[in-house]
Design a protein around this motif. Structure first.
Motif, short mmCIF file in Angstrom:
data_model
loop_
_atom_site.label_atom_id
_atom_site.label_comp_id
_atom_site.label_asym_id
_atom_site.label_seq_id
_atom_site.Cartn_x
_atom_site.Cartn_y
_atom_site.Cartn_z
N GLY A 412 10.12 0.36 -8.23
CA GLY A 412 9.91 -1.08 -8.07
C GLY A 412 10.81 -1.72 -7.03
O GLY A 412 11.40 -2.76 -7.26
N SER A 413 10.95 -1.05 -5.89
CA SER A 413 11.80 -1.62 -4.86
C SER A 413 11.13 -1.53 -3.51
O SER A 413 10.60 -0.48 -3.15
CB SER A 413 13.14 -0.89 -4.81
OG SER A 413 13.87 -1.34 -3.69
N ASP A 414 11.15 -2.62 -2.77
CA ASP A 414 10.75 -2.58 -1.36
C ASP A 414 12.02 -2.21 -0.59
O ASP A 414 12.67 -3.04 0.01
CB ASP A 414 10.22 -3.95 -0.93
CG ASP A 414 9.76 -3.90 0.52
OD1 ASP A 414 10.02 -2.89 1.19
OD2 ASP A 414 9.15 -4.89 0.97
N PHE A 423 18.07 2.79 2.10
CA PHE A 423 16.82 3.43 2.52
C PHE A 423 17.11 4.55 3.52
O PHE A 423 16.61 5.66 3.38
CB PHE A 423 15.89 2.38 3.14
CG PHE A 423 14.69 2.98 3.85
CD1 PHE A 423 13.55 3.32 3.15
CD2 PHE A 423 14.72 3.20 5.22
CE1 PHE A 423 12.46 3.86 3.80
CE2 PHE A 423 13.63 3.75 5.87
CZ PHE A 423 12.51 4.08 5.15
N LEU A 424 17.96 4.26 4.51
CA LEU A 424 18.26 5.28 5.51
C LEU A 424 18.93 6.51 4.86
O LEU A 424 18.64 7.65 5.23
CB LEU A 424 19.16 4.72 6.61
CG LEU A 424 18.51 3.69 7.54
CD1 LEU A 424 19.45 3.35 8.69
CD2 LEU A 424 17.19 4.20 8.10
N VAL A 438 10.71 10.57 -5.20
CA VAL A 438 9.59 10.06 -5.99
C VAL A 438 9.60 8.55 -5.85
O VAL A 438 10.65 7.92 -5.99
CB VAL A 438 9.74 10.45 -7.47
CG1 VAL A 438 8.62 9.84 -8.28
CG2 VAL A 438 9.76 11.96 -7.62
N ASN A 439 8.45 7.98 -5.53
CA ASN A 439 8.40 6.54 -5.33
C ASN A 439 7.40 5.92 -6.28
O ASN A 439 6.29 6.42 -6.44
CB ASN A 439 7.99 6.22 -3.88
CG ASN A 439 8.09 4.74 -3.58
OD1 ASN A 439 8.97 4.08 -4.10
ND2 ASN A 439 7.18 4.24 -2.76
N ALA A 440 7.83 4.85 -6.96
CA ALA A 440 6.91 4.12 -7.84
C ALA A 440 6.96 2.65 -7.46
O ALA A 440 8.02 2.03 -7.51
CB ALA A 440 7.30 4.31 -9.29
N VAL A 441 5.83 2.11 -7.04
CA VAL A 441 5.76 0.69 -6.68
C VAL A 441 4.49 0.09 -7.26
O VAL A 441 3.52 0.79 -7.51
CB VAL A 441 5.72 0.48 -5.16
CG1 VAL A 441 7.06 0.69 -4.55
CG2 VAL A 441 4.67 1.36 -4.52
N THR A 442 4.50 -1.22 -7.43
CA THR A 442 3.27 -1.90 -7.82
C THR A 442 2.36 -1.96 -6.61
O THR A 442 2.84 -1.92 -5.47
CB THR A 442 3.55 -3.35 -8.25
OG1 THR A 442 4.00 -4.04 -7.09
CG2 THR A 442 4.63 -3.37 -9.30
N THR A 448 4.08 -2.50 1.97
CA THR A 448 5.31 -2.88 2.66
C THR A 448 6.37 -1.79 2.52
O THR A 448 7.07 -1.48 3.46
CB THR A 448 5.86 -4.20 2.10
OG1 THR A 448 5.99 -4.04 0.69
CG2 THR A 448 4.94 -5.36 2.41
N THR A 449 6.50 -1.22 1.33
CA THR A 449 7.56 -0.24 1.17
C THR A 449 7.28 0.99 2.01
O THR A 449 6.16 1.45 2.09
CB THR A 449 7.72 0.19 -0.30
OG1 THR A 449 8.59 1.31 -0.31
CG2 THR A 449 6.40 0.58 -0.90
N ARG A 450 8.34 1.52 2.65
CA ARG A 450 8.13 2.64 3.58
C ARG A 450 8.55 3.97 2.95
O ARG A 450 8.50 5.00 3.60
CB ARG A 450 8.93 2.38 4.84
CG ARG A 450 8.49 1.10 5.57
CD ARG A 450 7.34 1.40 6.51
NE ARG A 450 7.51 2.75 7.07
CZ ARG A 450 8.46 3.06 7.94
NH1 ARG A 450 9.29 2.15 8.35
NH2 ARG A 450 8.58 4.30 8.38
N VAL A 451 9.01 3.91 1.70
CA VAL A 451 9.44 5.16 1.06
C VAL A 451 8.24 6.09 0.89
O VAL A 451 8.35 7.30 1.01
CB VAL A 451 10.09 4.85 -0.30
CG1 VAL A 451 10.59 6.12 -0.96
CG2 VAL A 451 11.23 3.87 -0.12
#
Ligand SMILES: Cc1cc2nc3c(=O)[nH]c(=O)nc-3n(C[C@H](O)[C@H](O)[C@H](O)COP(=O)(O)O)c2cc1C
Ligand code: SF4
Ligand code: FES
Lengths: 752, 211, 444
Positions: A412-414, A423-424, A438-442, A448-451
């Motif tokens: 849940g992070s941009d 992030f870097l 592992v990335n979890a976003v809504t 927008t999130t680049r992960v």
């Protein structure tokens, strides 16, 4: 997964291999790590090998192209009879990619090498416009410097030079002069290795080769500013700094970025009391040598024309300048009248010193605990949700620790936007150290999130279903017996709790495929694993529950201490450390009679129960999650003081606005999201009428009661070090260049 | 701070372009071919060159930004990467070509065996300079580096075929036969190259050249 | 010593490109023999044959074959360099066009010997016609069970062959650039030893990789069919066997001639029917990258690696260019420089900037703008490129120019002084002016 991952050997970072080898450079013998770049080995013995394309943080893949670092190399060779002779390599070798080997003999000043360098520079200059007089890079340009020391005295080139349109604007921030480019591939490698947007690439080939963006579209990146500093010539330049100054006219002051909680170390370049540009300052622990564009281009406000120059008093709807004595008299009078019905809000963007005096004024002079720096949704007890369970607030790991994780779970992070430098690090861990992400976003933040670009598993879930997701993950971890043998806690209850949260059920709740949940869980199982939770979590109504679930995940997988919920503003952490909280004094000393939280104060003010509000660098009306409440509060409160740089919307609703110093105009310390205390230094004054927040509090306190006077931020820090256990022993000196991470009493304090 | 700062360079023709329209022109068959070819390699990225050949065919003989974008999307690469590749190799057409692309080898052997005379003849008869396309769009004339059939100098590649032993005297009749032929077009070339990647195609063949 | 048709033995048999015909003429005997041998024994055959790379470098082939790990733990790859781009060379073209099976068989043998499961044939994009023949050969080989799983009943000998076409770049013939191109990148060369592991340790996709030229694989087939000792019977002491020479230029019968290594240079000119259109002026024996040999020196040269080297040139890839006395060396070198300028990948400074500079100077000289210092400047520039560039292309761009200046300096001086060709009217290649149609052609 677009970008391909590099192996350790390919990363041009020194391998921490214990075995050393002996090399001889210009006759000096030195022991260096096996396979270290000779260019680095030479530095150890104080020998400079000139270079353009080499950069220790960029991969070797496209390197060794400028050929500036050529050196003569000989290697020992065994004859059949066993005798060993030195065999000189027929061709000179590029020191920037040459791995140190035992017995290697390097010559960096041989006649041939000197000739080669001259040759390379002649080649580089034949198509270079040599328009140094009007080039921003002039005076700090590696091409100029290398030419000065190693270049040919004249050029023999009489043909026509390569021509391109000058000053092509790649983006709002970066302008590109193709004619000056020497094709070192630093910028292109940066976009692939570090920022990961692969926005810049080479087009065409041979002498026509040029750096370009896809189909000449704008260079979109959150980190574009870094290529300006990377470019060894004046090809990539800052649009905001263009033609503003000559480097030798600039004064430089060390500082820390005030734009987010990561606390990038920066250099403020200024001239005539005006900020000209911001560059990155090396801090291996924090930002290495990068900044994000917010930090590099976002500090213009410091010297913006609408900075407040005098205290402003609102008389029948109009702000009129008054002088400080009048302002103080007014404040003292109103605060005295208000008695205990006062409130103080803000401090996240002020220094620790500011905050310390802010709460000191309230607690010791005004005798009120109605003070809070928190503007987010969660304003419950400070020891929740993390401290009571794990003994820390915010981040368990240091930013640099993230590099050494096997798995990183971002929830849940941009991230690029909220925590650019973290992030870097996450990306570095993935690209150079082989970590799984592992990335979890809504699905709202999804694009927008680049992960997601490099995450091994991405779970895009319905907003609000975090807990279901986490239960699903735990369920798989139990079901597939992926958890460590002897857990630190008794997990049976937890196991029962999640027993019926099968991936399929969790999948249905969250909208994530059951497979994705299984894969993710399997990745989370190989530790060390760290969790990064973002604003979507902290701003969630059920924040504490989610945090608890995350805690369970961390405990179950045996990664206690690796749960990270970083703050957002540059001194969110410090404001809390200094006790700008209703229920804790400095150093989280619990109070028996807690005051009101931000939300409570605003409600009270809205109902006319507060006589005075002091708002310190907080954009309530703009940023608060309930803006109308904020507005009503300010309107209904009889007396509102705001410390601000400019007339923000919030300030407009105040009765009295005090002009205070920006990050560039004061000394002090910030504490970043990983609890690293870092110094900021005063660069310049823009007006004697502008004061640092701490001075305002100190002077008001002095007028209202007999209180210790403070003459400088140093005095305050001394006071803090003496009275705030977690900051015990901190002095301006031992903070040094890279700051110190403070540790909770008991856990030993380690130098950052 | 997202507002574009006032700067001497802002404005003018020298500004970044808007991103190209996203197009999806790959036919079902083209996608199948791309997937087949991608399966030959351990990494999808390796299908970049063949992918661009497919795109060149699907987009009618030349690579528009949209075509490059589609290849990038289908292979999960960044645009800069794919455009870098497309602009590196000379056989990808970044500009539209005539119906027939006459590529005359003027490298060493051909040069000493009169290739330039052939080029002039063509320039003169077709009324175009090297690099140009005839008004009727029938021919584009180019000089190319060694086609490596030097024994048969002068050599000219048209589409997927080499024409050999050309002289100023015999080149024009070839042109006439080409004029009313639908073979040896850029699209046919792209098609042949794509097909050659795919096992089993030698039976059915592709392009104009039948094995 | 003269013509020696080993690979070309059945070249002119009708339909030899069909697998049945090929088999009738001993096709796939080499493979059948190979699989009866230990894998190491196959490598040893190559070793005894003394075969050296035919792609240009002349590197002993067995050392590469021997270099790959001898197990199936990691994937290995076999690559055929069929990106024949060297001006003057067209041997691989004919081999693929007529004898594609020879190549396919050779690559299967290599796959067997090096524990590889996949092979790629990188063919230059222009070679559509040869590529079709290779496609057909591969398809037929699959039908006959020479490719696929458990080939010829050998447990675990699975091997697939794929074709990968280029898209127009000479540099992609350089082996590391070829790998970049195969992996879908720009055709830039990659780091080599001592800066990175050898291809046989870490090549394409970081896996052990064998890369050889078309002719090399074809020779391997012959060697396995007839034994290495047989092959070693031919040639000189250090240069064994046969080499295909692509004869072109001012010569009566330009064609590919397979000769025994060590054949005198003049003899090959005889075989090819002698010089046409004038007296012999010079020969470029190994493709545009090698040093030009003036007529008077030609009799001393034998076509093998050592003799060529002794005479200050190279056998290279066998692009044998015969030039008569109508040839203007300076214009020829300008065209050569143009080629390398156009083909430089642009990655490294010396090659990117130097090749263009050389061309511009030669262009200026040959359009009448020559200046006294130019010749030495050219030599200097070559010196600054040769051995300083990232890959061999830089060297290859410098060598011919240096040699031409050393051996035909008076012609350069003449150009600079008189601003016209020393050869006089009718010289080839023509001067730039002549290139302008408006000057030459009277409207019809
Ligand atoms: C600029 C350059 C171009 C080359 N072009 C080719 C080529 O077109 N075909 C080829 O087989 N080898 C070419 N080579 C040689 C290859 O790099 C490599 O030596 C060869 O493919 C190895 O195969 P071999 O050992 O069978 O000769 C080239 C080398 C350089 C430096
Ligand atoms: S723009 Fe600068 S950094 Fe990028 S390749 Fe050119 S010189 Fe290097
Ligand atoms: S620094 Fe070594 S080649 Fe550029």
């Amino acid at each position: 997964m677009s970008a391909n991952r590099l192996t350790q050997t390919e990363a041009s970072l020194n391998p921490e291999s214990p075995d050393l080898v002996t090399v001889k450079i210009d006759g000096i013998e030195v022991k260096v790590p096996k396979n270290e770049n000779i260019i680095e080995s030479a530095k150890r013995v104080g020998i400079d090998i000139p270079f353009f394309c080499y950069h220790p943080r960029l991969s070797k893949g496209d390197a060794a192209n400028c050929r500036m670092c050529l050196v003569d190399v000989s290697m020992p060779r065994k004859n059949p009879d066993g005798s060993v002779v030195l065999a000189k390599m027929p061709k000179p070798q590029t020191a920037c990619t040459l791995p140190a080997a035992d017995g290697m003999v390097i010559e960096t000043e041989s006649e041939q090498v000197v000739k080669d360098r001259r040759g390379v520079l002649e080649f580089l200059l034949i198509n270079h416009p040599l328009d140094c007089p009007i080039c921003d890079r002039g005076g700090e340009c590696p091409l100029q410097n290398n030419t000065l020391f190693y270049g040919p005295p004249t050029s023999r080139y009489i043909e026509e030079k390569r021509h391109f349109p000058k000053a092509y604007p790649l983006s709002d921030y970066v302008v590109f002069d193709r004619e000056r480019c020497i094709h070192c591939a630093r910028c292109t490698r940066f976009t692939e290795d570090i920022s990961g947007d692969s926005q810049l690439g080479f087009l065409k080939r041979g002498a026509d080769m040029e750096v370009g963006t896809f189909a000449q579209t704008a260079y979109k990146s959150k980190f574009s500013g870094n290529v300006i500093e990377l470019c060894p010539v004046g090809a990539l330049l800052s649009r905001t700094y263009r033609f503003k100054a000559r480097p030798w006219d600039l004064h430089t002051q060390r500082s820390v970025c005030s734009k987010c909680s990561n606390g990038c170390n920066i250099k403020i370049d200024y001239r005539l009391n005006e900020l000209q540009r911001v560059n990155a300052r090396l801090n291996e622990e924090v930002n290495e040598e990068w900044t994000c564009d917010k930090g590099k281009f976002g500090h213009e406000y410091v010297s913006s024309a609408d900075r407040l120059q005098r205290p402003m008093l609102k008389r029948n709807g109009q702000f009129v300048p008054i002088d400080w004595t009048q302002a103080y008299d007014l404040i003292v009078e109103k605060l005295r009248a208000a008695g205990p019905n006062v409130g103080g809000i803000g401090g996240q963007r002020c220094t620790n010193e500011d905050n310390y005096l802010f709460q000191k004024l309230f607690r010791e002079v005004l005798k009120s605990n109605n003070i809070d720096s928190r503007l987010g949704r969660y304003q419950g007890p400070t020891d929740q949700p993390l401290y009571a369970r794990f003994g820390y607030h915010g981040m368990g790991n240091a930013i640099a620790d993230l590099e050494n994780m096997k798995t990183i779970f971002v929830l849940g992070s941009d991230l690029v936007d909220e925590q650019p430098i973290i992030f870097l690090r996450v990306r570095k861990a993935w690209r150079f150290k082989g970590a799984h992400v592992v990335n979890a976003v809504t699905y709202i933040e999804e694009d927008t999130t680049r992960v997601g670009d490099f995450a091994e598993v991405e779970m895009i879930y319905k907003p609000g279903t975090e807990i279901a997701l986490l239960n699903g993950l735990l369920n798989v971890l139990f079901a597939e017996k992926l958890l460590p043998e002897n857990p630190t806690a008794d997990l049976s209850a937890l196991q029962k709790g999640v027993a019926d949260w099968t991936p399929d059920r969790a999948g249905q709740e969250t909208g994530v495929s059951a497979d994705a949940i299984r894969q993710a869980a399997r990745l989370l199982a190989n530790g060390p694993m760290a969790i990064l939770a973002g604003a979507t979590v902290t701003e969630h109504p059920q924040y504490t529950d989610i945090a608890a679930a995350l805690g369970n995940l961390i405990v179950a997988t045996g990664n206690v201490g690796n749960l990270n919920i970083p703050g957002l503003e540059c001194n969110t952490q410090g404001a809390m450390d200094m006790g700008v909280l209703p229920d804790c004094g400095p150093g989280y000393r619990p109070l028996d009679a807690p005051g009101m939280s931000t939300q409570q104060m605003l409600q009270a003010a809205a109902n006319g129960q507060l006589q005075a509000l002091w708002i310190v660098g907080a954009k309530l009306v703009e940023k608060y999650f309930d803006p109308d409440l904020a507005r009503r509060a300010l309107e209904n409160c009889p007396f509102v003081v705001v410390n601000e740089l400019t007339l923000t919307e919030t300030a407009r609703l105040a009765d009295l606005v005090l002009p205070v110093a920006s990050v560039a105009e004061k000394d002090g310390t910030y504490t970043n999201c990983e609890r690293r205390i870092q110094r900021i230094y005063k660069a310049f004054d823009i007006s004697p009428e502008i004061k640092p927040d701490w001075l305002v509090f100190a002077e008001v306190a002095a007028q209202m009661a007999r209180s210790t006077p403070y003459f400088s931020a140093r005095d305050i820090l001394r006071d803090i070090a003496a009275n705030v256990p977690i900051y015990a022993g901190i002095t301006p000196r031992n903070l040094g260049e890279s700051g110190i991470r403070w540790h909770y009493p008991g856990t030993e304090a380690k130098q950052g | 701070m997202t507002t574009s700062p006032a700067s001497p360079v802002a404005g003018g023709p020298n500004e970044p372009q808007p991103a190209p329209e996203k197009e999806q022109r790959f036919s079902a068959q083209a996608i199948a071919e791309l997937e087949e070819i991608a399966s030959h390699y351990p990494e999808r990225k390796a299908a970049c060159l063949p992918g661009l050949w497919i795109a060149q065919r699907e987009y009618g003989g030349s690579l528009t930004p949209a075509a490059i974008q589609e290849v990038a999307d289908r292979l999960g690469l960044s645009y800069a990467e794919v455009e870098g590749v497309a602009t590196f190799y000379t056989m990808y057409n970044l500009r539209p070509r005539g119906k027939h692309h006459l590529e005359v080898c003027t490298c060493l052997t051909c040069a000493v065996k009169g290739a330039y005379d052939v080029v002039h003849k063509l320039e003169h008869e077709l009324g175009v300079e090297v690099g140009g396309t005839t008004a009727d769009g029938a021919f584009t004339l180019s000089e190319v580096e060694c086609l490596d059939f030097c024994g048969a100098a002068t050599v000219m590649q048209v589409g997927d075929k080499y024409f050999t032993n050309l002289t100023p005297d015999n080149v024009m009749e070839l042109i006439e036969t080409l004029r009313n032929s639908d073979d040896y077009t850029p699209a046919k070339l792209a098609d042949a190259i794509v097909k050659i990647h795919i096992p089993g195609t030698s039976r059915t063949g592709g392009g104009s050249y039948k094995p | 010593m003269a013509i020696l048709n080993l690979l070309f033995e059945h070249r002119d048999v009708p339909n030899i490109e069909e697998i049945d015909v090929y088999e009738q003429h001993g096709g796939y005997a080499g493979l059948r023999r190979a699989i009866l041998l230990e894998r190491q024994a196959v490598v040893d055959e190559i070793k005894t044959s003394g075969l050296r790379g035919r792609g240009g470098a002349g590197f002993p082939t067995w050392i590469k074959w021997n270099g790959l790990p001898k197990n199936y733990d990691k994937p290995h790859y076999v690559i055929c360099n069929a990106d024949e781009g060297e001006p003057g060379t067209y041997k691989d073209r004919e081999l693929m066009l007529k004898l594609a099976h020879l190549l396919v068989e050779g690559m299967i043998i290599a796959g067997y010997a090096t524990y590889s499961k996949k092979g790629y044939i990188y063919i230059r994009g222009e070679y559509v016609e040869p590529a079709w023949q290779v496609r057909k050969a591969i398809d037929q080989a699959y039908e006959k069970g020479y490719l696929g799983k458990n080939i010829l009943g050998v447990e675990g000998f699975d091997y697939d062959l794929y074709i990968h076409l280029g898209a127009g770049s000479y540099e992609c013939g350089e082996e590391s650039a070829l790998m970049s191109s195969l992996m879908g990148e720009r055709g830039n060369p990659r780091l080599k030893a001592p800066h990175a592991p050898l291809p046989v340790v870490e090549g394409v996709w970081k896996a052990p990789t064998l890369i050889n030229n078309v002719e090399t694989y074809c020779a391997a087939t012959w060697i396995l069919a007839h034994s290495g000792a047989e092959y070693a019977k031919y040639g000189t002491e250090k240069s064994k066997g046969s080499k295909i020479m692509s004869v072109s230029g001012h010569i009566a019968r330009p064609a590919n001639y397979e000769i025994e290594l060590g054949t005198p240079l003049m003899e090959l000119i005889e075989i090819a029917g002698g010089v046409t259109g004038g007296q012999l002026k010079a020969v470029i024996p190994g493709g545009s990258s090698v040093q030009i040999v003036p007529a008077e020196q030609c009799p001393n040269v034998n076509l093998d690696y050592e003799s060529c080297q002794a005479n200050g040139t190279l056998l290279g890839s066998g692009g044998f260019m015969v030039l008569n006395d109508k040839t203007d060396i300076v214009l020829l070198m300008k065209r050569t420089a143009e080629f390398y300028m156009h083909e430089s990948c642009g990655k490294c400074t010396p090659c990117r900037e130097g090749t263009r500079w050389m061309y511009k100077i030669l262009d200026r000289i040959t359009s009448g703008g020559g200046q006294p210092g130019d010749i030495d400047l050219l030599l200097d520039i070559c010196g600054q490129i040769d051995g300083r560039s990232y890959c061999g292309l830089g060297d290859a761009a410098a060598w011919p120019i240096v040699a031409a200046i050393k051996r035909f300096r008076p012609e350069f001086e003449y150009w600079i002084e008189h601003k016209r060709s020393p050869v006089g009217p009718g010289h080839v290649p023509p001067t730039p002016e002549v290139l302008n149609p408006l000057l030459t052609l009277t409207p019809a």
